[in-house]
Motif scaffolding. Structure first.
Motif, PDB file in Angstrom:
ATOM      1  N   GLY A  61      -3.982   1.014  -2.324  1.00 43.46           N
ATOM      2  CA  GLY A  61      -3.428   0.336  -3.298  1.00 43.46           C
ATOM      3  C   GLY A  61      -4.364   0.221  -4.326  1.00 43.46           C
ATOM      4  O   GLY A  61      -3.851   0.628  -5.556  1.00 43.46           O
ATOM      5  N   ASN A  62      -5.494  -0.077  -4.223  1.00 45.06           N
ATOM      6  CA  ASN A  62      -6.664  -0.064  -5.222  1.00 45.06           C
ATOM      7  C   ASN A  62      -6.708   1.556  -5.958  1.00 45.06           C
ATOM      8  O   ASN A  62      -6.674   1.607  -7.017  1.00 45.06           O
ATOM      9  N   ARG A  63      -6.599   2.493  -4.927  1.00 43.49           N
ATOM     10  CA  ARG A  63      -6.542   3.983  -5.529  1.00 43.49           C
ATOM     11  C   ARG A  63      -5.481   4.352  -6.402  1.00 43.49           C
ATOM     12  O   ARG A  63      -5.550   4.882  -7.496  1.00 43.49           O
ATOM     13  N   ALA A  64      -4.180   3.580  -6.050  1.00 47.83           N
ATOM     14  CA  ALA A  64      -2.941   3.997  -6.939  1.00 47.83           C
ATOM     15  C   ALA A  64      -3.151   3.282  -8.077  1.00 47.83           C
ATOM     16  O   ALA A  64      -2.989   3.991  -8.996  1.00 47.83           O
ATOM     17  N   ILE A  76       4.527   8.180 -16.771  1.00 50.48           N
ATOM     18  CA  ILE A  76       4.329   9.333 -15.733  1.00 50.48           C
ATOM     19  C   ILE A  76       5.844  10.001 -15.410  1.00 50.48           C
ATOM     20  O   ILE A  76       6.755   9.290 -15.121  1.00 50.48           O
ATOM     21  N   ASP A  77       5.856  11.334 -15.810  1.00 52.22           N
ATOM     22  CA  ASP A  77       7.130  12.010 -15.642  1.00 52.22           C
ATOM     23  C   ASP A  77       7.457  12.054 -14.304  1.00 52.22           C
ATOM     24  O   ASP A  77       8.813  12.148 -14.011  1.00 52.22           O
ATOM     25  N   ASP A  78       6.525  12.346 -13.169  1.00 55.29           N
ATOM     26  CA  ASP A  78       7.026  12.490 -11.866  1.00 55.29           C
ATOM     27  C   ASP A  78       6.597  11.355 -10.956  1.00 55.29           C
ATOM     28  O   ASP A  78       5.612  11.432 -10.179  1.00 55.29           O
ATOM     29  N   LEU A  79       7.274  10.280 -11.171  1.00 52.01           N
ATOM     30  CA  LEU A  79       7.071   8.959 -10.489  1.00 52.01           C
ATOM     31  C   LEU A  79       7.068   9.091  -8.703  1.00 52.01           C
ATOM     32  O   LEU A  79       6.434   8.851  -7.917  1.00 52.01           O
ATOM     33  N   LEU A  80       8.066  10.072  -8.558  1.00 48.05           N
ATOM     34  CA  LEU A  80       8.244  10.579  -6.977  1.00 48.05           C
ATOM     35  C   LEU A  80       6.838  10.956  -6.438  1.00 48.05           C
ATOM     36  O   LEU A  80       6.554  10.752  -5.430  1.00 48.05           O
ATOM     37  N   HIS A  81       6.525  11.982  -7.078  1.00 53.34           N
ATOM     38  CA  HIS A  81       5.161  12.607  -6.625  1.00 53.34           C
ATOM     39  C   HIS A  81       4.008  11.561  -6.704  1.00 53.34           C
ATOM     40  O   HIS A  81       3.196  11.535  -5.628  1.00 53.34           O
ATOM     41  N   PHE A  82       3.824  10.675  -7.707  1.00 50.52           N
ATOM     42  CA  PHE A  82       2.814   9.626  -7.658  1.00 50.52           C
ATOM     43  C   PHE A  82       2.964   8.977  -6.464  1.00 50.52           C
ATOM     44  O   PHE A  82       1.997   8.726  -5.759  1.00 50.52           O
ATOM     45  N   THR A  83       4.061   8.102  -6.162  1.00 54.69           N
ATOM     46  CA  THR A  83       4.402   7.260  -5.271  1.00 54.69           C
ATOM     47  C   THR A  83       4.314   8.103  -3.737  1.00 54.69           C
ATOM     48  O   THR A  83       3.715   7.461  -2.896  1.00 54.69           O
ATOM     49  N   LEU A  88       1.546   8.789   1.438  1.00 56.32           N
ATOM     50  CA  LEU A  88       1.444   9.273   2.513  1.00 56.32           C
ATOM     51  C   LEU A  88      -0.055   9.414   2.845  1.00 56.32           C
ATOM     52  O   LEU A  88      -0.318   9.209   3.736  1.00 56.32           O
ATOM     53  N   ASN A  89      -0.801   8.945   1.780  1.00 55.81           N
ATOM     54  CA  ASN A  89      -2.178   8.616   1.906  1.00 55.81           C
ATOM     55  C   ASN A  89      -2.351   7.419   2.704  1.00 55.81           C
ATOM     56  O   ASN A  89      -3.399   7.217   3.729  1.00 55.81           O
ATOM     57  N   ALA A  90      -1.574   6.353   2.375  1.00 59.75           N
ATOM     58  CA  ALA A  90      -1.713   4.937   3.137  1.00 59.75           C
ATOM     59  C   ALA A  90      -1.094   5.388   4.647  1.00 59.75           C
ATOM     60  O   ALA A  90      -2.056   4.697   5.410  1.00 59.75           O
ATOM     61  N   ILE A  91      -0.444   5.990   4.708  1.00 60.58           N
ATOM     62  CA  ILE A  91       0.333   6.289   6.372  1.00 60.58           C
ATOM     63  C   ILE A  91      -0.592   7.054   6.943  1.00 60.58           C
ATOM     64  O   ILE A  91      -0.926   6.754   8.260  1.00 60.58           O
ATOM     65  N   CYS A  92      -1.330   7.972   6.370  1.00 61.98           N
ATOM     66  CA  CYS A  92      -2.206   8.808   7.244  1.00 61.98           C
ATOM     67  C   CYS A  92      -3.531   8.357   7.119  1.00 61.98           C
ATOM     68  O   CYS A  92      -4.464   9.073   7.969  1.00 61.98           O
ATOM     69  N   GLY A  93      -3.969   7.508   6.329  1.00 64.87           N
ATOM     70  CA  GLY A  93      -5.366   6.960   6.324  1.00 64.87           C
ATOM     71  C   GLY A  93      -6.152   8.133   5.543  1.00 64.87           C
ATOM     72  O   GLY A  93      -7.465   8.162   6.028  1.00 64.87           O
ATOM     73  N   ILE A  94      -5.509   9.033   4.744  1.00 67.35           N
ATOM     74  CA  ILE A  94      -6.342   9.839   3.996  1.00 67.35           C
ATOM     75  C   ILE A  94      -6.852   9.174   2.744  1.00 67.35           C
ATOM     76  O   ILE A  94      -6.202   8.507   2.057  1.00 67.35           O
ATOM     77  N   TYR A  95      -8.106   9.729   2.106  1.00 63.45           N
ATOM     78  CA  TYR A  95      -8.732   9.176   0.985  1.00 63.45           C
ATOM     79  C   TYR A  95      -9.178  10.217   0.229  1.00 63.45           C
ATOM     80  O   TYR A  95     -10.068  10.821   0.237  1.00 63.45           O
TER      81      TYR A  95
END
Length: 96
Positions: A61-64, A76-83, A88-95
């Motif tokens: 959340g802080n990174r977002a 932001i033109d592509d909000l879908l890509h951003f969210t 996915l990063n939060a779900i997968c634990g990817i940083y």
């Protein structure tokens, strides 16, 4: 009594529009079908299970928020890509 009954779980018209896309999943189903699926899914969202992911969700959340602040554009033109990226990063634990 009404709130505990599986007979009175009727979805609105808007849900019918989603049926071809989502099928008869938890969101669309009703009655005993809904109740059985809900019983299967509920333990996965128990507080004790979700508690172990709090730090990951806060960090992402802080990174977002930081990523959103650093965007040079006012829109932001592509909000879908951003969210999708941060979800996915939060779900997968990817940083990334």
């Amino acid at each position: 009594k009404i709130l505990h009954s599986t007979k009175h779980i009727v979805k609105g018209f808007n849900y019918k529009l989603l049926k071809p896309w989502l099928g008869e999943g938890l969101l669309i189903s009703k009655g005993m079908k809904w109740q059985n699926r809900r019983k299967i899914l509920t333990p996965a969202f128990h507080f004790s299970i979700l508690k172990q992911f709090v730090e990951i969700l806060i960090e992402e959340g802080n990174r977002a928020a930081k990523s959103f602040k650093n965007t040079e554009e006012s829109v932001i033109d592509d909000l879908l890509h951003f969210t999708s990226h941060h979800t996915l990063n939060a779900i997968c634990g990817i940083y990334i």
